[in-house]
Structure formats: structure tokens, C-alpha cells
Design a protein around this motif. Structure first.
Motif, PDB file in Angstrom:
ATOM      1  N   SER B 132      57.156 -47.900  14.550  1.00  0.00           N
ATOM      2  CA  SER B 132      55.950 -47.308  13.983  1.00  0.00           C
ATOM      3  C   SER B 132      54.776 -48.258  14.152  1.00  0.00           C
ATOM      4  CB  SER B 132      56.136 -47.052  12.481  1.00  0.00           C
ATOM      5  OG  SER B 132      57.226 -46.198  12.270  1.00  0.00           O
ATOM      6  N   LYS B 136      47.597 -46.007   9.769  1.00  0.00           N
ATOM      7  CA  LYS B 136      48.110 -44.869   8.988  1.00  0.00           C
ATOM      8  C   LYS B 136      47.203 -43.659   9.210  1.00  0.00           C
ATOM      9  CE  LYS B 136      51.407 -47.344   7.379  1.00  0.00           C
ATOM     10  NZ  LYS B 136      52.340 -47.487   8.510  1.00  0.00           N
ATOM     11  N   ASP B 191      52.984 -41.464  13.559  1.00  0.00           N
ATOM     12  CA  ASP B 191      53.030 -42.884  13.141  1.00  0.00           C
ATOM     13  C   ASP B 191      53.106 -43.848  14.335  1.00  0.00           C
ATOM     14  OD1 ASP B 191      55.587 -42.553  14.035  1.00  0.00           O
ATOM     15  OD2 ASP B 191      56.519 -43.645  12.367  1.00  0.00           O
ATOM     16  N   GLN B 192      52.767 -43.361  15.545  1.00  0.00           N
ATOM     17  CA  GLN B 192      52.937 -44.226  16.723  1.00  0.00           C
ATOM     18  C   GLN B 192      51.632 -44.808  17.265  1.00  0.00           C
ATOM     19  OE1 GLN B 192      55.313 -41.816  19.442  1.00  0.00           O
ATOM     20  NE2 GLN B 192      57.194 -42.697  18.617  1.00  0.00           N
TER      21      GLN B 192
END
Lengths: 140, 481
Positions: B132, B136, B191-192
Motif C-alpha cells: 500500500s 490516503k 491504496d496504491q
């Protein structure tokens, strides 16, 4: 059941030949091959279950869609799978499966290379004397 | 196989090679490369030549190798009225690309701090399967990234405004449509942001070299001033988000082909008319992934800049860490070319090929309008990379396209059998290259011997005139995903 990696395709991808006495075995072999490209499967414990239900227009597509679903779950849920219980309804071209695995752990799983996608490249499930076989190429 | 040499380093496969070819195929290669070219490349590029609405030639660059659908190194342009859009002509990793950042540091200054620096960057730029990122995002911010690409990074403190001028199309492809993106793609990519990925993706600290064939004047204009100057190269793409969009549309285009009566020689060439609802939806989703990839490389650049700033105790601007350029090498774009003396809007697919616009191209602005567009060629992590420039000749000959890398000659599996990742790491350390890899198996697959000689393929595009050599870049430290 089982799979064999094909070496002589000059590409950036991961090619394998899978076998199974039944279609269920064949699909499980393909799923194992897929996750063995990403991790050492013997180190991935079957702790978490995911149900997968898929239907398609033909068996080849059903296999690609099944692998695609597992690859999607790998990123969305951060999970490697190592065990697969699959039921295939060949008449209705659908399957329901339970894939078992655990959250990706770099300290435990001997992580290898990411699989981006399953491809349709030259993919054709063939009936052979003792069951079924198929060649699959995964995009890495 | 029937083939003829139509010019030095250009080969043509005529229409008679395969039933259904609408245009001849052309391969940019030396005699040596042509003779050793994988038969799969010929088969795949001639399959591309059969697609509806293709114009000119189906091109393959000298780094071409066997893929699925298009070969890697494939370039094809389609008429916007009669032509098709094909996910197999772009690849699953939409807008996989390369960017290069300059510094005013020298090899001597960086070497003593190299290990500390690469460890710090490794901790700041997550690499490998299932990692991840630190950014955010929620649905709203992710959708902003899909439509505004690198501009989002500027608004959110990950980019200087000047960075945007140094990204292909300013890091924002128009026509992005988040409503064409599946829930799965959204979840897979959420989340990448700011992650490197895996496979052949890397982040490399490099040192500059020139030979007598390099254009030093252009190099200086780009901020590449002297041999031994440190630069940074990043190679990655749209991560799981793009992979899922490729998967989704390859799946749905099977039905679209039935609907429009299109037949292809390979299921991986599944396509839809550019103007159909299906074709437009894929373009809108592809543009979302392309913009996300530009943002991803920008966020990674921000992390790299912070690590350098910390290591050298100086603000980023005093280290002159300027973005030299950012290019896509897996993408389809609307561009204008002369077809039968008429300016025609085409959809140019580049799969493992780089845009290479020359001086004066109206799509370029500022400095690049005068000197042309930089082309970044990622070689292997052992043998080095190149900075080239696009040319007018590329626009006239190859739909403004050139090569993207060295090109594989050995499968990953075979490379892994020849050397263990840990041995390769030791060998590279002896050669003066520090390697930090998320996976040793993945590292072995990227050994230098698994690739064509990058200098040879670069020499070919330089001699054909579709790119011009500016600088060679040798690896000092590499992070492998």
C-alpha cells in the motif's frame, strides 16, 4: 493435477501448462500456478476463506474470469491464496469456489513477482485421455 | 517468411504474408536483430495489420518482443471514423512509463551516501506485490486524480507547477470518465498511489555519460550538464487500477466484437469501434488510468526529492531536482498525421513504444516546442538507459513513435534458472551498482543478459532518424519492485 512452467516463450510474462483429471482439478492447478508466480505457496496457510461465484459464455472464459477474480482479490484484499475447492457446472458454464489463503506477509511468504492479469493468449482448454489440459499466460 | 528491406534498418512484411492484412507491417531492426527476431513478433504485428481502420503501416520498434495481442514495441494508428480501439494495443499496465529527474550533484558527492539514500527511498516508495502507498485517498480524491492527473499532485503539494510542463500532455489526458471505471478497478487501486509495483518496474539513481554521438547542446538545454552528474529514473505505471481496467474491457469487448461483426486473429486483440459506446467507454476509463499513472510517478518523485533533501541537508530547489521529462509507453492517443496529403485525426496505439515528437510540434510547448520532446529509454538495470530526443522524421515515418527500452530476449523463467537473485546482487555490487529488491526471484528475472543490448537498439533508432541520442545513463543504485 499439477502445472509445468513453459520456459521458451520469449516474453516478460509467465506461461504455464496445467493438467487435471477433472475440470475442477484443472482450474485449481491454474490458480495454484498463478499464486506460485507471486509467492512460495507452501508458506501460505489457508486461514481465510473467500467465496467466488462466476458464470461465463464458455469454459475458456470461465477459467480466465476465475483467475481474474483471484488476481483482483489479491490487490483489493491483500491476500495470497493457496487452496481451492471448486465446483463447476459445465452445462451452465458456471462455478462456485472457496479460495483459502492469508494476508500477504513479506516476512513469511517468500514474495516473488506481481501478476497483473490473466490473458486469453492462445488459451484453449483441451480434453485429453486422462482429463483436461490448458496453456495459460499471465501478465507480470 | 516474405520480407524486404525498404531502407537501412527498416523491413517490410507485405500484404501477401497473411490473409486479411489491410496494411503492410514494418519492423525497425538491424540485419542482426531481424534475423534473430522472435517469430511471435512477426505473427503479432501482422495480426495488428489486419485490424479495421488501420492506416499507414503496423510498426514494430527494434526492442520488439513477443507479447499478447500487440507485440511489445508495437505502434498502430487507426482512423477515428472506421477504426478501432484495442486494450491489447495498450497493455494491462495503462500508461506504464518513465520519468527522469535531474540533480546538481556529482557521482563523487553521492557515492558515499548512496546506501543510506537508497535505503531511505526504499522505505518511502513501497515496492513489490500487495504494498500500500502512504497517500490516503477516498472516492472523491481518487476521482479527482483520474480526471486531473498530475495537476492533482500540484494542488496537493506533491508537485511544483514547473513539473507539469515537463510531463507528456502536462500529465492530464482529456476525456477521462470515472463513470466508465468499475467498482473493482476503484477498490484495487485505491491504496496504491505512490507505489512502484513489481516485475520490470524500478527506481534508479544514475550517472550521466556522453559519447561523441550525443547531442551535448540539447543535453544542456535539458539540464544534463556534464558526465558524472546524478539523475534519477522511475519506471512504473497505473498499478492494479490500470490492470483491472484492462481486464474489465478485454472481457466486455468479446461481446462488442460480436455486436459490430469484428473478427480478429487473436482474442487479445479484442477491440471496439472508436466511436461506439463501448469504444468511448474504454477510452474514458483508459484516460483515467493514464492520469492516475502520471500522478503515481509524481507522488513517487516527491518522496525521492524529500529523501535527497534529507541526505544532503539542502532544500530540493538547491539540489536542482527538476523533472526532465515524463513519457508514457503504454497508451492510445488522438493525434494528427498526414494521410495521403490530408491532415487526419488518428488514434495512435503505443504498446511498449514512446511518443517521439520533434521540434515545432504544436502539441509541445515552451522549450520542447523548440527542441522536441525527450524520449526516455529504460534499459536493463545492469547495462544502463538512454536519454534521446524525438524528431520530425518520427512524425513523418512512425506516427511520432520510437522504442521504449532494450527489449527482452530471454523469458523470466529461463533468466531465473541461469542466476540466483542473491548472486546477481553480489555481481552487481562488484560492478558498483547497489540493488535493493522487494524479491530476489524478481531480481534474477531482470538480469542484464535477459535483454537485448540497449546500445544496439538505440543506435538503430538514431540511425533511422526517429530519435536522436542525447546521453547515456549508467546505474549506480537500483530499487526493484
Amino acid at each position: 493435477m499439477g502445472f509445468r512452467i513453459i520456459e521458451n516463450i520469449v516474453s516478460g510474462d509467465f506461461a504455464f501448462e496445467a493438467f487435471g483429471e477433472t475440470l475442477e482439478d484443472l482450474f485449481a492447478s491454474c490458480a495454484e500456478a498463478c499464486f506460485s508466480a507471486m509467492a512460495e505457496l507452501s508458506k501460505v496457510d489457508p486461514k481465510i476463506d473467500y467465496s467466488v461465484d462466476i458464470s461465463a459464455d464458455n469454459l475458456d472464459d470461465l477459467l480466465v474470469d476465475f483467475l481474474s477474480e483471484l488476481i483482483y482479490l489479491k490487490d483489493a484484499e491483500k491476500i495470497f491464496f493457496s487452496r481451492f475447492d471448486i465446483n463447476i457446472d459445465a452445462d451452465n458454464i458456471s462455478l462456485n469456489a472457496v479460495a483459502r489463503g492469508e494476508r500477504i506477509d513479506y516476512n513469511k511468504h517468500d514474495v516473488k513477482v506481481d501478476v497483473k492479469a490473466a490473458t486469453y493468449h492462445n488459451l484453449e482448454i483441451k480434453q485429453i485421455e486422462n482429463g483436461f489440459e490448458v496453456n495459460v499466460i499471465l501478465d507480470l | 517468411m516474405e520480407r524486404k528491406k525498404v531502407a537501412e534498418n527498416i523491413w517490410e512484411i507485405p500484404l501477401s504474408h497473411k490473409p486479411g492484412m489491410r496494411v503492410p507491417a514494418r519492423i525497425v531492426a538491424s540485419d542482426n536483430l531481424m534475423n534473430s527476431m522472435d517469430e511471435g513478433v512477426i505473427n503479432q504485428i501482422t495480426n495488428v495489420a489486419c485490424l479495421p481502420g488501420i492506416r499507414g503501416y503496423a510498426w514494430c520498434m527494434p526492442d520488439g518482443h513477443h507479447g499478447y495481442g500487440f507485440p511489445i514495441g508495437g505502434v498502430a494508428a487507426f482512423d477515428t471514423e472506421e477504426g478501432v480501439i484495442s486494450p491489447g494495443g495498450i497493455g494491462f499496465d495503462i500508461n506504464c512509463g518513465v520519468r527522469m529527474i535531474s540533480t546538481n550533484l556529482t557521482e563523487q558527492e553521492v557515492k558515499p551516501k548512496l546506501r543510506e539514500l537508497i535505503n531511505d527511498i526504499y522505505n518511502s516508495v513501497p515496492a513489490g506485490v500487495g504494498k500500500s502507498g502512504f497517500v490516503k485517498l477516498n472516492r472523491k480524491s481518487f476521482e479527482d486524480i483520474m480526471t486531473s492527473g498530475a495537476s492533482w499532485c500540484h494542488k496537493n503539494g506533491y508537485a511544483f507547477e514547473s513539473d507539469l510542463d515537463h510531463i507528456e500532455q502536462r500529465g492530464k489526458i482529456p476525456g477521462a470518465d470515472p463513470s466508465s471505471v468499475s467498482e473493482k478497478a476503484f477498490k484495487r487501486g485505491l491504496d496504491q498511489m505512490g507505489t512502484l509495483g513489481s516485475g520490470n518496474h524500478y527506481l534508479e539513481i544514475q550517472t550521466v555519460r556522453f559519447d561523441e554521438t550525443c547531442d551535448r547542446d540539447i543535453a544542456e538545454k535539458l539540464g544534463v550538464m556534464e558526465a558524472g552528474q546524478i539523475v534519477i529514473m522511475v519506471h512504473c505505471g497505473s498499478r492494479g487500477f490500470g490492470h483491472q481496467i484492462g481486464t474489465d474491457y478485454l472481457q466486455s469487448f468479446g461481446k462488442a466484437m460480436q455486436k459490430y461483426g469484428i473478427k480478429t486473429n487473436d482474442r487479445e486483440l479484442a477491440c471496439a469501434p472508436i466511436n461506439s459506446p463501448e469504444g468511448k467507454a474504454y477510452y474514458g476509463a483508459m484516460a483515467c488510468a493514464a492520469n492516475t499513472a502520471f500522478a503515481n510517478r509524481q507522488v513517487i518523485s516527491d518522496s525521492i526529492r524529500k529523501c535527497f533533501s534529507k541526505a544532503f541537508g539542502k532544500p530540493v530547489d538547491r539540489l536542482e531536482m527538476n523533472l526532465i521529462y515524463d513519457v508514457a509507453h503504454n497508451i492510445a492517443k488522438f493525434e494528427k498525421y498526414d494521410i495521403e496529403d490530408k491532415s487526419t485525426r488518428l488514434l495512435v496505439h503505443r504498446k511498449g513504444a514512446t511518443r517521439a515528437f520533434g521540434p515545432g510540434n504544436p502539441e509541445l510547448s515552451g522549450l520542447f516546442r523548440d527542441i522536441g520532446q525527450p524520449v526516455l529509454v529504460g534499459g536493463s538495470m545492469q547495462t544502463g538507459s538512454y536519454l534521446l530526443m524525438g524528431t520530425k522524421k518520427a512524425e513523418d515515418l512512425t506516427f511520432g513513435s520510437t522504442l521504449h527500452g532494450a527489449g527482452r530476449v530471454m523469458s523470466r523463467t529461463r533468466a531465473k534458472k541461469q542466476i540466483r537473485g542473491s548472486n546477481l546482487q553480489q555481481i552487481m555490487e562488484k560492478e558498483g551498482i547497489i540493488v535493493k529488491a522487494a524479491s530476489f526471484a524478481g531480481l534474477a528475472e531482470e538480469a542484464g543478459f535477459a535483454y537485448k543490448n540497449v546500445s544496439e537498439v538505440v543506435k538503430i533508432v538514431d540511425s533511422v532518424g526517429i530519435s536522436k541520442k542525447v546521453a547515456r545513463l549508467l546505474p549506480l543504485a537500483n530499487i526493484k519492485g
